[in-house]
Design an enzyme around this catalytic site. Structure first.
Site, PDB file in Angstrom:
ATOM      1  N   LYS A  18      35.426  39.920  47.139  1.00  0.00           N
ATOM      2  CA  LYS A  18      34.285  39.602  48.021  1.00  0.00           C
ATOM      3  C   LYS A  18      33.053  39.284  47.200  1.00  0.00           C
ATOM      4  O   LYS A  18      32.915  39.663  46.036  1.00  0.00           O
ATOM      5  CB  LYS A  18      33.990  40.760  48.981  1.00  0.00           C
ATOM      6  N   ALA A 134      34.692  44.052  44.277  1.00  0.00           N
ATOM      7  CA  ALA A 134      35.613  44.896  45.057  1.00  0.00           C
ATOM      8  C   ALA A 134      37.087  44.616  44.762  1.00  0.00           C
ATOM      9  O   ALA A 134      37.929  44.681  45.661  1.00  0.00           O
ATOM     10  CB  ALA A 134      35.325  44.771  46.556  1.00  0.00           C
ATOM     11  N   GLY A 135      37.400  44.323  43.504  1.00  0.00           N
ATOM     12  CA  GLY A 135      38.801  44.098  43.127  1.00  0.00           C
ATOM     13  C   GLY A 135      39.650  45.348  43.325  1.00  0.00           C
ATOM     14  O   GLY A 135      40.775  45.275  43.819  1.00  0.00           O
ATOM     15  N   GLY A 136      39.110  46.505  42.960  1.00  0.00           N
ATOM     16  CA  GLY A 136      39.851  47.761  43.144  1.00  0.00           C
ATOM     17  C   GLY A 136      40.066  48.057  44.625  1.00  0.00           C
ATOM     18  O   GLY A 136      41.109  48.583  45.020  1.00  0.00           O
ATOM     19  N   ALA A 138      40.364  45.757  46.893  1.00  0.00           N
ATOM     20  CA  ALA A 138      41.417  44.826  47.320  1.00  0.00           C
ATOM     21  C   ALA A 138      42.788  45.411  46.975  1.00  0.00           C
ATOM     22  O   ALA A 138      43.733  45.313  47.773  1.00  0.00           O
ATOM     23  CB  ALA A 138      41.220  43.463  46.660  1.00  0.00           C
ATOM     24  N   ASP A 175      34.198  49.666  50.289  1.00  0.00           N
ATOM     25  CA  ASP A 175      34.516  48.236  50.350  1.00  0.00           C
ATOM     26  C   ASP A 175      35.947  47.965  50.813  1.00  0.00           C
ATOM     27  O   ASP A 175      36.337  46.809  50.967  1.00  0.00           O
ATOM     28  CB  ASP A 175      34.317  47.581  48.970  1.00  0.00           C
TER      29      ASP A 175
END
Ligand code: C5P
Length: 335
Positions: A18, A134-136, A138, A175
């Site tokens: 995001k 917000a990769g973690g 995801a 997130d």
């Protein structure tokens, strides 16, 4: 949904990164977190999570069903140490999904939850780690959905309404609900109370990681410090300029409306971020810090412009990782 691969059973899900088109930071709340008014856009850079069950895997009724995690970083650098531990958000997501299912089973008269086979989690990371995208989260969203299918497959019954996902997602991190949701949304509270914005008009971005780290806590603390005696840094809690631009689909309007209250602290704490922002403001339509940074998001006219900006970033900042992608992207889904 399960794919039989050389007798393994694999459940694959993906979820988007995001960018915050608007990030207004309000007062610090009783729990130490600041109240946010934010507008999220999911972008088409997806994390992929596979839950892998080997043939003959040991089955267990108690404790964790997770055997391990293996994370693959799709950039050249090495992964951070200690990424493959039970603290990994994807691992925690599988744990909470299985625990919630067990509790639901056991609370329902006459049902004793069956044993489930141990599984391995594989995560393909293509979003910057601890980058403000917000990769973690995801990873957690994808792991929740894959776990849902894993449970149904080995239990042989529908797990029940997916309505539970929102609560599980929120418990994993602020997130995570948006990574489940995708698209565009206004987020309030910690950013986890979402209202969908139905526009699907496309925008193009270049994301640049300025080879530095910046912790979320440090960035929020610096904002608090800067706000003392600086009334011009008051919270910007009206996101209407970006929500209007999402409806017209005009990237120039969106560029003019982009706002992040954390930009000033991020610039002051890490001059490298300021350099990349200045570059982006000159070569793209507009650059902003993504979330609490350190990633810089550059909004472009369209795909061609984004690819040109990405090439220029690679020339000017050869050590920095950069990629181009579009948004909005759909939320979590099985691959
Ligand atoms: O969400 P996360 O646990 O990464 O946040 C780390 C820290 O950042 C929090 O402990 C808090 O100090 C700060 N933070 C905040 N307000 C938010 C999000 C994070 O003050 N909405």
């Amino acid at each position: 949904m399960a794919e039989q691969m050389a007798q393994r059973t694999v459940f694959t899900a993906s979820a988007p990164a995001k960018v915050n088109l608007h990030l207004g930071v309000g007062e610090r709340m009783w729990d130490g977190y600041h109240e946010l008014t934010t507008v999220f856009q999911a972008v088409d850079r997806r994390e992929v999570v596979r839950l892998v069950v080997e043939p003959g895997a040991e089955r267990t009724r108690l404790g964790s069903v997770v055997e391990g995690i293996s994370t693959r970083w799709l950039f050249d650098d090495t992964l951070p140490e200690n990424i493959d531990t039970p603290k990994n958000l994807a691992w925690r997501a599988v744990d909470v999904a299985v625990s919630a299912w067990r509790m639901n089973c056991d609370a329902t008269a006459g049902i004793i939850h069956p044993a489930l086979p141990k599984l391995r989690i594989e995560v393909d990371k293509s979003v910057f780690i601890a980058g403000g995208m917000a990769g973690g989260s995801a990873d957690a969203a994808a792991a929740l959905l894959a776990a849902h299918h894993y449970i149904e497959h080995f239990w042989g019954e529908p797990v029940g309404a997916w309505h539970n996902t929102e609560g599980l997602a929120r418990g994993l991190g602020a997130d995570v609900p948006f990574a489940v949701h995708g698209g565009n949304a206004v987020g309030r509270g910690r950013g986890d109370h979402l209202r969908a914005l139905p526009s699907e008009l496309p925008f193009w971005w270049v994301f640049v990681n300025p080879a530095t780290t910046l912790s979320t806590a440090e960035c929020f603390a610096k904002l608090d410090q800067l706000r003392e005696g600086n009334p011009e840094l008051a919270p910007q809690l009206d996101p209407s300029r970006v929500t209007d631009a999402l409806i017209t689909g005009n990237p120039h309007e969106l560029a003019a409306g982009l706002h992040n209250d954390l930009e000033m602290p991020a610039r002051l704490l890490r001059p490298a971020i300021g350099e990349v922002l200045d570059f982006g403001n000159a070569y793209a339509l507009r650059a902003i810090v993504s979330g609490s940074g350190p990633t810089v998001a550059m909004l472009c006219e369209g795909e061609e412009h984004a690819l040109a900006v990405r090439s220029r970033v690679r020339e000017v900042f050869p050590g920095y990782q950069a990629f181009a992608c579009g948004g909005p992207a759909h939320g979590v889904r099985m691959a």
